[in-house]
Write an enzyme that holds these catalytic residues in place. Structure first.
Site, PDB file in Angstrom:
ATOM      1  N   ASP A   8       0.871  -1.174   0.000  1.00  0.00           N
ATOM      2  CA  ASP A   8       0.000   0.000   0.000  1.00  0.00           C
ATOM      3  C   ASP A   8       0.910   1.227   0.000  1.00  0.00           C
ATOM      4  O   ASP A   8       2.141   1.117  -0.204  1.00  0.00           O
ATOM      5  CB  ASP A   8      -0.993  -0.029   1.168  1.00  0.00           C
ATOM      6  CG  ASP A   8      -0.324   0.143   2.530  1.00  0.00           C
ATOM      7  OD1 ASP A   8       0.919   0.211   2.598  1.00  0.00           O
ATOM      8  OD2 ASP A   8      -1.062   0.202   3.538  1.00  0.00           O
ATOM      9  N   CYS A  65       3.158  -3.279   3.994  1.00  0.00           N
ATOM     10  CA  CYS A  65       2.287  -2.159   4.390  1.00  0.00           C
ATOM     11  C   CYS A  65       2.950  -1.477   5.573  1.00  0.00           C
ATOM     12  O   CYS A  65       4.148  -1.694   5.813  1.00  0.00           O
ATOM     13  CB  CYS A  65       0.853  -2.618   4.665  1.00  0.00           C
ATOM     14  SG  CYS A  65       0.629  -3.752   6.041  1.00  0.00           S
ATOM     15  N   THR A  67       2.554  -1.781   8.895  1.00  0.00           N
ATOM     16  CA  THR A  67       2.942  -2.735   9.935  1.00  0.00           C
ATOM     17  C   THR A  67       3.238  -4.121   9.387  1.00  0.00           C
ATOM     18  O   THR A  67       3.830  -4.947  10.090  1.00  0.00           O
ATOM     19  CB  THR A  67       1.791  -2.893  10.944  1.00  0.00           C
ATOM     20  OG1 THR A  67       0.632  -3.351  10.221  1.00  0.00           O
ATOM     21  CG2 THR A  67       1.473  -1.575  11.639  1.00  0.00           C
ATOM     22  N   HIS A  98      10.250 -24.247   8.667  1.00  0.00           N
ATOM     23  CA  HIS A  98       9.196 -24.953   9.397  1.00  0.00           C
ATOM     24  C   HIS A  98       7.817 -24.831   8.759  1.00  0.00           C
ATOM     25  O   HIS A  98       7.031 -25.781   8.838  1.00  0.00           O
ATOM     26  CB  HIS A  98       9.101 -24.415  10.829  1.00  0.00           C
ATOM     27  CG  HIS A  98      10.302 -24.737  11.671  1.00  0.00           C
ATOM     28  ND1 HIS A  98      10.268 -24.757  13.050  1.00  0.00           N
ATOM     29  CD2 HIS A  98      11.588 -25.044  11.323  1.00  0.00           C
ATOM     30  CE1 HIS A  98      11.472 -25.070  13.518  1.00  0.00           C
ATOM     31  NE2 HIS A  98      12.297 -25.231  12.492  1.00  0.00           N
ATOM     32  N   HIS A 133       7.775 -31.201   9.689  1.00  0.00           N
ATOM     33  CA  HIS A 133       7.146 -29.920   9.340  1.00  0.00           C
ATOM     34  C   HIS A 133       6.154 -30.089   8.192  1.00  0.00           C
ATOM     35  O   HIS A 133       5.152 -29.380   8.118  1.00  0.00           O
ATOM     36  CB  HIS A 133       8.220 -28.890   8.994  1.00  0.00           C
ATOM     37  CG  HIS A 133       9.196 -28.685  10.108  1.00  0.00           C
ATOM     38  ND1 HIS A 133       8.827 -28.169  11.333  1.00  0.00           N
ATOM     39  CD2 HIS A 133      10.523 -28.963  10.202  1.00  0.00           C
ATOM     40  CE1 HIS A 133       9.874 -28.116  12.130  1.00  0.00           C
ATOM     41  NE2 HIS A 133      10.913 -28.608  11.466  1.00  0.00           N
TER      42      HIS A 133
END
Ligand code: RB5
Length: 150
Positions: A8, A65, A67, A98, A133
């Site tokens: 963004d 973005c 965060t 993992h 995994h």
């Protein structure tokens, strides 16, 4: 490997830097936008990059973005997407080994570009460890099939 990129407005500058790093490393990219600092909704651009994975035009995606959180929430709504929000090198390596994460999310307002570059480098170059995994990733896929009827 071909990598889809999206951001963004808050992640735009870092996304442009990531595009340059990948070009320097010889990795092909698809830029799903955004293309300026004008305010936009991160979810629209997550969809564009994830769509390139769904269409098998790209192998991985990196979403940026402010965060990284909005991008990771949006991306993880899609079947087959394992999006990991990473702001440290340990997590970037571990989520490839993992979780076989196919999407990396970064918060441009959280980390500097130096750390972001190392995270991207480690995430792109770490292989999935498989073994126990794989069983866990398969269980995530089974949840998608049950909940989404996929
Ligand atoms: C935009 O202001 C900001 O909300 C967005 O970039 C992101 O941080 C959302 O999770």
């Amino acid at each position: 490997m071909k990598v889809a990129l999206a951001s963004d407005h808050a992640g735009y500058a870092l996304k442009e830097q990531i595009k340059e790093w990948l070009a320097d490393w010889g990795i092909e990219t698809y830029d799903a936008g955004c293309h300026s600092l004008e305010s936009v909704d991160y979810v629209d651009y997550a969809s564009g990059a994830v769509g390139a994975l769904e269409e098998q035009e790209c192998d991985r995606a990196i979403l940026v973005c402010g965060t990284g959180i909005g991008m990771s929430i949006a991306a993880n709504k899609y079947p087959g997407i394992r999006a990991a929000l990473c702001h440290d090198l340990f997590s970037a390596r571990a989520t490839r080994e993992h979780n076989d994460s196919n999407v990396l999310c970064l918060g441009a307002r959280v980390i500097g570009s130096g750390l972001a570059e190392e995270i991207v480098r480690v995430w792109l170059h770490t292989e999935f460890a498989g073994g126990r995994h794989q069983r866990r990733v398969d269980k995530i896929s089974a949840i998608e099939q049950r909940v989404l009827g996929q």
